[in-house]
Design a protein around this motif. Structure first.
Motif, PDB file in Angstrom:
ATOM      1  N   GLU A  99       0.810  -1.220   0.000  1.00 35.63           N
ATOM      2  CA  GLU A  99       0.000   0.000   0.000  1.00 35.63           C
ATOM      3  C   GLU A  99       0.844   1.271   0.000  1.00 35.63           C
ATOM      4  O   GLU A  99       0.378   2.343  -0.388  1.00 35.63           O
ATOM      5  CB  GLU A  99      -0.935   0.022   1.216  1.00 35.63           C
ATOM      6  N   HIS A 100       2.091   1.154   0.404  1.00 33.16           N
ATOM      7  CA  HIS A 100       2.963   2.331   0.451  1.00 33.16           C
ATOM      8  C   HIS A 100       3.467   2.740  -0.934  1.00 33.16           C
ATOM      9  O   HIS A 100       3.923   3.867  -1.133  1.00 33.16           O
ATOM     10  CB  HIS A 100       4.160   2.065   1.364  1.00 33.16           C
ATOM     11  N   LEU A 101       3.408   1.842  -1.896  1.00 30.67           N
ATOM     12  CA  LEU A 101       3.956   2.126  -3.219  1.00 30.67           C
ATOM     13  C   LEU A 101       3.183   3.216  -3.959  1.00 30.67           C
ATOM     14  O   LEU A 101       3.718   3.832  -4.874  1.00 30.67           O
ATOM     15  CB  LEU A 101       3.974   0.846  -4.062  1.00 30.67           C
ATOM     16  N   ALA A 102       1.960   3.466  -3.556  1.00 32.60           N
ATOM     17  CA  ALA A 102       1.137   4.481  -4.221  1.00 32.60           C
ATOM     18  C   ALA A 102       1.363   5.877  -3.656  1.00 32.60           C
ATOM     19  O   ALA A 102       0.699   6.829  -4.088  1.00 32.60           O
ATOM     20  CB  ALA A 102      -0.341   4.107  -4.091  1.00 32.60           C
ATOM     21  N   ASP A 103       2.298   6.021  -2.734  1.00 28.00           N
ATOM     22  CA  ASP A 103       2.516   7.324  -2.104  1.00 28.00           C
ATOM     23  C   ASP A 103       2.741   8.414  -3.151  1.00 28.00           C
ATOM     24  O   ASP A 103       3.636   8.311  -4.003  1.00 28.00           O
ATOM     25  CB  ASP A 103       3.726   7.254  -1.171  1.00 28.00           C
ATOM     26  N   LYS A 104       1.929   9.452  -3.098  1.00 26.36           N
ATOM     27  CA  LYS A 104       1.938  10.491  -4.125  1.00 26.36           C
ATOM     28  C   LYS A 104       3.241  11.267  -4.139  1.00 26.36           C
ATOM     29  O   LYS A 104       3.826  11.511  -5.206  1.00 26.36           O
ATOM     30  CB  LYS A 104       0.757  11.448  -3.899  1.00 26.36           C
ATOM     31  N   LYS A 105       3.726  11.670  -2.981  1.00 17.35           N
ATOM     32  CA  LYS A 105       4.934  12.484  -2.911  1.00 17.35           C
ATOM     33  C   LYS A 105       6.141  11.746  -3.493  1.00 17.35           C
ATOM     34  O   LYS A 105       6.901  12.308  -4.290  1.00 17.35           O
ATOM     35  CB  LYS A 105       5.214  12.879  -1.458  1.00 17.35           C
ATOM     36  N   CYS A 106       6.312  10.494  -3.135  1.00 13.51           N
ATOM     37  CA  CYS A 106       7.463   9.735  -3.611  1.00 13.51           C
ATOM     38  C   CYS A 106       7.383   9.473  -5.108  1.00 13.51           C
ATOM     39  O   CYS A 106       8.397   9.540  -5.816  1.00 13.51           O
ATOM     40  CB  CYS A 106       7.575   8.423  -2.840  1.00 13.51           C
ATOM     41  N   GLU A 108       5.856  11.383  -7.290  1.00 15.38           N
ATOM     42  CA  GLU A 108       6.108  12.659  -7.964  1.00 15.38           C
ATOM     43  C   GLU A 108       7.602  12.965  -8.001  1.00 15.38           C
ATOM     44  O   GLU A 108       8.115  13.487  -8.993  1.00 15.38           O
ATOM     45  CB  GLU A 108       5.336  13.777  -7.266  1.00 15.38           C
ATOM     46  N   LEU A 109       8.312  12.648  -6.912  1.00 15.01           N
ATOM     47  CA  LEU A 109       9.758  12.831  -6.903  1.00 15.01           C
ATOM     48  C   LEU A 109      10.420  11.966  -7.972  1.00 15.01           C
ATOM     49  O   LEU A 109      11.328  12.416  -8.684  1.00 15.01           O
ATOM     50  CB  LEU A 109      10.321  12.469  -5.529  1.00 15.01           C
ATOM     51  N   CYS A 110       9.959  10.739  -8.094  1.00 10.37           N
ATOM     52  CA  CYS A 110      10.508   9.847  -9.114  1.00 10.37           C
ATOM     53  C   CYS A 110      10.247  10.381 -10.512  1.00 10.37           C
ATOM     54  O   CYS A 110      11.146  10.358 -11.376  1.00 10.37           O
ATOM     55  CB  CYS A 110       9.913   8.445  -8.955  1.00 10.37           C
ATOM     56  N   ARG A 111       9.055  10.876 -10.751  1.00  8.49           N
ATOM     57  CA  ARG A 111       8.739  11.435 -12.069  1.00  8.49           C
ATOM     58  C   ARG A 111       9.634  12.624 -12.383  1.00  8.49           C
ATOM     59  O   ARG A 111      10.127  12.781 -13.506  1.00  8.49           O
ATOM     60  CB  ARG A 111       7.266  11.831 -12.137  1.00  8.49           C
TER      61      ARG A 111
END
Length: 308
Positions: A99-106, A108-111
């Motif tokens: 469930e943690h893989l969907a974290d928006k902030k992380c 967005e950082l990857c993108r």
């Protein structure tokens, strides 16, 4: 002024440093990097900056020091692009669940960092995150984190042989395992990234528990700080003590032992420290003694400065 031309690992002679504080010490690097570029004669010719690593504060995938890293991600990326330095996201949380893989902030950082001019990397612990990143953000290269605490050399060598990783950071207690290190083939040696300046007690048995405590904090769990039982833990980080650590790698070690053995990657820790001590690392590992005062003056020395 044009950005420095990036170099591949095979083009960079000597030591390749991986420096701490991508988000945590943005203001320091904003001043230091122009000195590095414009006064290259102040610094050792045999070293280069390969990457700067870190993560924003309150980053769920983070496994480093929780609560540090306030710099704006776009500003950070712009600085790395300007100087042709690889940015590494420290996503070494060891306790991630699906469930943690969907974290928006992380995500967005990857993108954002997947579009860097110089290829970005991710330092990770979790195989779950590894699988996710390879599928969703294949632009990154991956680094196996020292938070795995691989103190057994056979385990470390198996990690080196995993094709998913471009670099592997061993536990600092393997730094002087010269017989086994010298027996590695060159492709393995190219993947080894030594942690040079660890201050943790060499005999500490709580390192994994300490990292897991930080992982829980980054996941937002309300847990108490880990209290290390080592006799010297209460004094906090001291570079002078790190230099006495049996696993310490100094500049003479790099030049006279590790480089001749075929190793080239060296990681400097310090994300959870202050910028003043990180500057001391930059002076010690990278700056010629005759120019260290000039670097200090350029960064923070004020003739009217009172320390107390």
């Amino acid at each position: 002024m044009a950005a420095m031309k990036s170099k591949s690992p095979t083009q960079v002679p000597g030591a390749r440093y991986h420096l701490p504080g991508l988000f945590e010490f943005y203001e320091l690097y904003k001043v230091f990097l122009p000195l590095w570029r414009n006064h290259r004669d102040w610094f050792y010719e045999w070293c280069d900056i390969a990457s700067i690593y870190g993560a924003p504060m309150d980053c769920l995938w983070g496994g480093g020091r929780a609560g540090f890293g306030e710099a704006d991600a776009k500003n950070v990326l712009s600085l790395m692009n300007e100087y042709g330095i690889s940015a590494r996201l420290t996503f070494s949380n060891s306790l991630l669940q699906e469930e943690h893989l969907a974290d928006k902030k992380c995500n967005e950082l990857c993108r954002l960092f997947s579009g860097a001019k110089e290829k970005s990397g991710v330092i990770l612990h979790s195989d779950l995150l590894l699988t996710y990143l390879k599928a969703k953000f294949p632009e990154f290269y991956l680094v196996s984190s020292t938070t795995k605490v691989l103190t057994n050399f056979d385990d470390f060598e198996r990690e080196l042989n995993r094709p998913e990783f471009e670099y592997v950071v061993p536990d600092f207690r393997l730094n002087k395992s010269f017989e086994r290190l010298s027996a590695l083939n060159q492709s393995q040696k190219d993947k080894v990234e030594f942690l040079c300046n660890e201050c943790c007690n060499f005999g500490c048995k709580e390192r994994k528990a300490c990292y897991e405590n930080v992982s829980r904090k980054n996941l937002g769990q309300d847990v108490a700080d880990h209290k290390c039982a080592s006799a010297d833990a209460a004094g906090g980080y001291r570079f002078s003590l790190a230099m006495k650590n049996p696993g310490f790698i100094g500049i003479q070690d790099i030049q006279k032992t590790y480089l001749p053995m075929g190793f080239s990657n060296f990681k400097i820790e310090g994300r959870g420290l202050g910028s003043a001590i990180v500057l001391e690392f930059l002076l010690y590992y990278m700056t010629k003694p005759d120019h260290q005062l000039e670097v200090r003056e350029a960064i923070y020395l004020d003739s009217m400065l009172d320390l107390f």
